[in-house]
Structures are given as structure tokens and as C-alpha cells.
Design a protein around this motif. Sequence first.
Motif, PDB file in Angstrom:
ATOM      1  N   PRO A   1       0.831  -1.209   0.000  1.00 43.51           N
ATOM      2  CA  PRO A   1       0.000   0.000   0.000  1.00 43.51           C
ATOM      3  C   PRO A   1       0.862   1.253   0.000  1.00 43.51           C
ATOM      4  CG  PRO A   1      -0.804  -1.567   1.613  1.00 43.51           C
ATOM      5  CD  PRO A   1       0.492  -2.099   1.085  1.00 43.51           C
ATOM      6  N   GLY A   2       0.358   2.287  -0.629  1.00 40.92           N
ATOM      7  CA  GLY A   2       1.086   3.544  -0.671  1.00 40.92           C
ATOM      8  C   GLY A   2       0.138   4.714  -0.804  1.00 40.92           C
ATOM      9  N   SER A   3       0.640   5.914  -0.495  1.00 39.06           N
ATOM     10  CA  SER A   3      -0.190   7.113  -0.589  1.00 39.06           C
ATOM     11  C   SER A   3       0.347   8.134  -1.587  1.00 39.06           C
ATOM     12  CB  SER A   3      -0.331   7.759   0.787  1.00 39.06           C
ATOM     13  OG  SER A   3       0.944   8.153   1.270  1.00 39.06           O
ATOM     14  N   ALA A   4       1.500   7.841  -2.209  1.00 34.02           N
ATOM     15  CA  ALA A   4       2.076   8.756  -3.197  1.00 34.02           C
ATOM     16  C   ALA A   4       2.852   7.957  -4.235  1.00 34.02           C
ATOM     17  CB  ALA A   4       3.004   9.767  -2.531  1.00 34.02           C
ATOM     18  N   VAL A   5       2.907   8.479  -5.449  1.00 34.07           N
ATOM     19  CA  VAL A   5       3.705   7.857  -6.505  1.00 34.07           C
ATOM     20  C   VAL A   5       4.289   8.958  -7.398  1.00 34.07           C
ATOM     21  CG1 VAL A   5       1.770   7.510  -8.108  1.00 34.07           C
ATOM     22  CG2 VAL A   5       3.758   6.033  -8.254  1.00 34.07           C
ATOM     23  N   TYR A   6       5.535   8.739  -7.822  1.00 34.13           N
ATOM     24  CA  TYR A   6       6.262   9.673  -8.677  1.00 34.13           C
ATOM     25  C   TYR A   6       6.854   8.874  -9.835  1.00 34.13           C
ATOM     26  CZ  TYR A   6       5.996  12.049  -4.200  1.00 34.13           C
ATOM     27  OH  TYR A   6       5.534  12.587  -3.017  1.00 34.13           O
ATOM     28  N   VAL A   7       6.588   9.305 -11.069  1.00 33.03           N
ATOM     29  CA  VAL A   7       7.029   8.572 -12.256  1.00 33.03           C
ATOM     30  C   VAL A   7       8.036   9.425 -13.032  1.00 33.03           C
ATOM     31  CG1 VAL A   7       6.295   7.472 -14.405  1.00 33.03           C
ATOM     32  CG2 VAL A   7       4.783   7.416 -12.400  1.00 33.03           C
ATOM     33  N   PRO A  51      10.719  14.139 -14.339  1.00 31.30           N
ATOM     34  CA  PRO A  51       9.471  13.844 -13.630  1.00 31.30           C
ATOM     35  C   PRO A  51       8.279  14.101 -14.555  1.00 31.30           C
ATOM     36  CG  PRO A  51      10.384  15.921 -12.872  1.00 31.30           C
ATOM     37  CD  PRO A  51      11.359  15.340 -13.855  1.00 31.30           C
ATOM     38  N   VAL A  52       7.484  13.064 -14.802  1.00 28.08           N
ATOM     39  CA  VAL A  52       6.365  13.199 -15.733  1.00 28.08           C
ATOM     40  C   VAL A  52       5.009  13.069 -15.048  1.00 28.08           C
ATOM     41  CG1 VAL A  52       7.692  12.495 -17.752  1.00 28.08           C
ATOM     42  CG2 VAL A  52       6.509  10.759 -16.392  1.00 28.08           C
ATOM     43  N   PHE A  53       4.996  12.551 -13.825  1.00 23.61           N
ATOM     44  CA  PHE A  53       3.736  12.398 -13.109  1.00 23.61           C
ATOM     45  C   PHE A  53       4.015  12.268 -11.611  1.00 23.61           C
ATOM     46  CE2 PHE A  53       0.450   9.641 -11.214  1.00 23.61           C
ATOM     47  CZ  PHE A  53      -0.672  10.402 -11.482  1.00 23.61           C
ATOM     48  N   ALA A  54       3.165  12.908 -10.820  1.00 19.20           N
ATOM     49  CA  ALA A  54       3.254  12.783  -9.365  1.00 19.20           C
ATOM     50  C   ALA A  54       1.858  12.942  -8.780  1.00 19.20           C
ATOM     51  CB  ALA A  54       4.186  13.849  -8.789  1.00 19.20           C
ATOM     52  N   ILE A  55       1.580  12.139  -7.782  1.00 14.92           N
ATOM     53  CA  ILE A  55       0.337  12.289  -7.043  1.00 14.92           C
ATOM     54  C   ILE A  55       0.639  11.964  -5.583  1.00 14.92           C
ATOM     55  CG2 ILE A  55      -0.451   9.955  -7.574  1.00 14.92           C
ATOM     56  CD1 ILE A  55      -3.329  11.084  -7.522  1.00 14.92           C
ATOM     57  N   GLU A  56       0.112  12.774  -4.697  1.00 14.19           N
ATOM     58  CA  GLU A  56       0.288  12.595  -3.263  1.00 14.19           C
ATOM     59  C   GLU A  56      -1.076  12.627  -2.590  1.00 14.19           C
ATOM     60  OE1 GLU A  56       2.788  16.017  -2.572  1.00 14.19           O
ATOM     61  OE2 GLU A  56       4.606  14.811  -2.755  1.00 14.19           O
ATOM     62  N   GLY A  57      -1.136  12.156  -1.377  1.00 11.84           N
ATOM     63  CA  GLY A  57      -2.358  12.256  -0.600  1.00 11.84           C
ATOM     64  C   GLY A  57      -3.402  11.197  -0.916  1.00 11.84           C
ATOM     65  N   MET A  58      -2.993  10.121  -1.572  1.00  6.97           N
ATOM     66  CA  MET A  58      -3.935   9.036  -1.825  1.00  6.97           C
ATOM     67  C   MET A  58      -4.188   8.278  -0.527  1.00  6.97           C
ATOM     68  SD  MET A  58      -2.766   7.422  -5.490  1.00  6.97           S
ATOM     69  CE  MET A  58      -1.191   6.846  -4.890  1.00  6.97           C
ATOM     70  N   GLU A  59      -5.334   7.644  -0.445  1.00  5.79           N
ATOM     71  CA  GLU A  59      -5.617   6.794   0.690  1.00  5.79           C
ATOM     72  C   GLU A  59      -4.580   5.667   0.712  1.00  5.79           C
ATOM     73  OE1 GLU A  59      -9.471   4.524   2.627  1.00  5.79           O
ATOM     74  OE2 GLU A  59      -9.698   5.700   0.794  1.00  5.79           O
ATOM     75  N   PRO A  60      -3.989   5.365   1.863  1.00  4.89           N
ATOM     76  CA  PRO A  60      -2.909   4.365   1.904  1.00  4.89           C
ATOM     77  C   PRO A  60      -3.422   2.935   1.736  1.00  4.89           C
ATOM     78  CG  PRO A  60      -3.343   5.204   4.098  1.00  4.89           C
ATOM     79  CD  PRO A  60      -4.195   6.014   3.144  1.00  4.89           C
ATOM     80  N   LEU A  61      -3.772   2.608   0.506  1.00  2.00           N
ATOM     81  CA  LEU A  61      -4.257   1.290   0.114  1.00  2.00           C
ATOM     82  C   LEU A  61      -3.438   0.800  -1.068  1.00  2.00           C
ATOM     83  CD1 LEU A  61      -8.080   2.118   0.089  1.00  2.00           C
ATOM     84  CD2 LEU A  61      -6.846   0.875   1.878  1.00  2.00           C
ATOM     85  N   THR A  62      -3.713  -0.399  -1.542  1.00  2.00           N
ATOM     86  CA  THR A  62      -3.107  -0.889  -2.774  1.00  2.00           C
ATOM     87  C   THR A  62      -3.781  -0.197  -3.955  1.00  2.00           C
ATOM     88  OG1 THR A  62      -2.625  -3.020  -1.777  1.00  2.00           O
ATOM     89  CG2 THR A  62      -2.665  -2.925  -4.193  1.00  2.00           C
ATOM     90  N   HIS A  63      -2.965   0.372  -4.852  1.00  2.00           N
ATOM     91  CA  HIS A  63      -3.472   1.074  -6.031  1.00  2.00           C
ATOM     92  C   HIS A  63      -2.848   0.492  -7.292  1.00  2.00           C
ATOM     93  CE1 HIS A  63      -5.389   4.256  -3.670  1.00  2.00           C
ATOM     94  NE2 HIS A  63      -4.298   4.245  -2.916  1.00  2.00           N
TER      95      HIS A  63
END
Length: 85
Positions: A1-7, A51-63
Motif C-alpha cells: 500500500p502507498g499514498s504517493a507515486v512519482y514517475v 518527472p512526468v507524473f506525481a500524485i500525493e495524498g492518496m488513501e494508503p491502500l493498494t493502487h
Amino acid sequence: PGSAVYVYFIIANTFTSVVINTNVSFFIDSEEIGHYEHSPASTADFIYDVPVFAIEGMEPLTHNLTVASRGDNTSLILFDYLIYS
């Protein structure tokens, strides 16, 4: 599980007289969240660590993250790396 991802991608420009476009969409859990577009410069350089994509603050679940080409033209996708937390 995670709450942020950076590509991060490797971005190409003009290679052996071929113009290389990058035009992609990003989906989190099947919902389009963003897109990235790069129109190539007239150099033959590759650009790393872009850096082409970033999202933070997701609910800490499997995405699920999906990256897909978009538009009518051919799109080159050179995945560099991803960070998740």
C-alpha cells in the motif's frame, strides 16, 4: 500500500532524423488522473530523470497505476524509474 507515486521517464528528442514525441496518460485505479506531453527539440540528446507524473495524498491502500500512450501519433515511452511511498 502507498499514498504517493512519482514517475520518471527518459525523454528523447530527434534521433537519426526521426522526430520522437512523448504523449501519455496516467491512470490510478482505472481513472485518468493526468497526462504528459513532450514535443522534441532539434537535438539528439536524451534527457534522464524527467518527472512526468506525481500524485500525493492518496488513501494508503493498494493502487494500480497504468501508463498509456495517447493521441493520434506514435508515442515513445522510455520508463526510467518510479518512487512510491
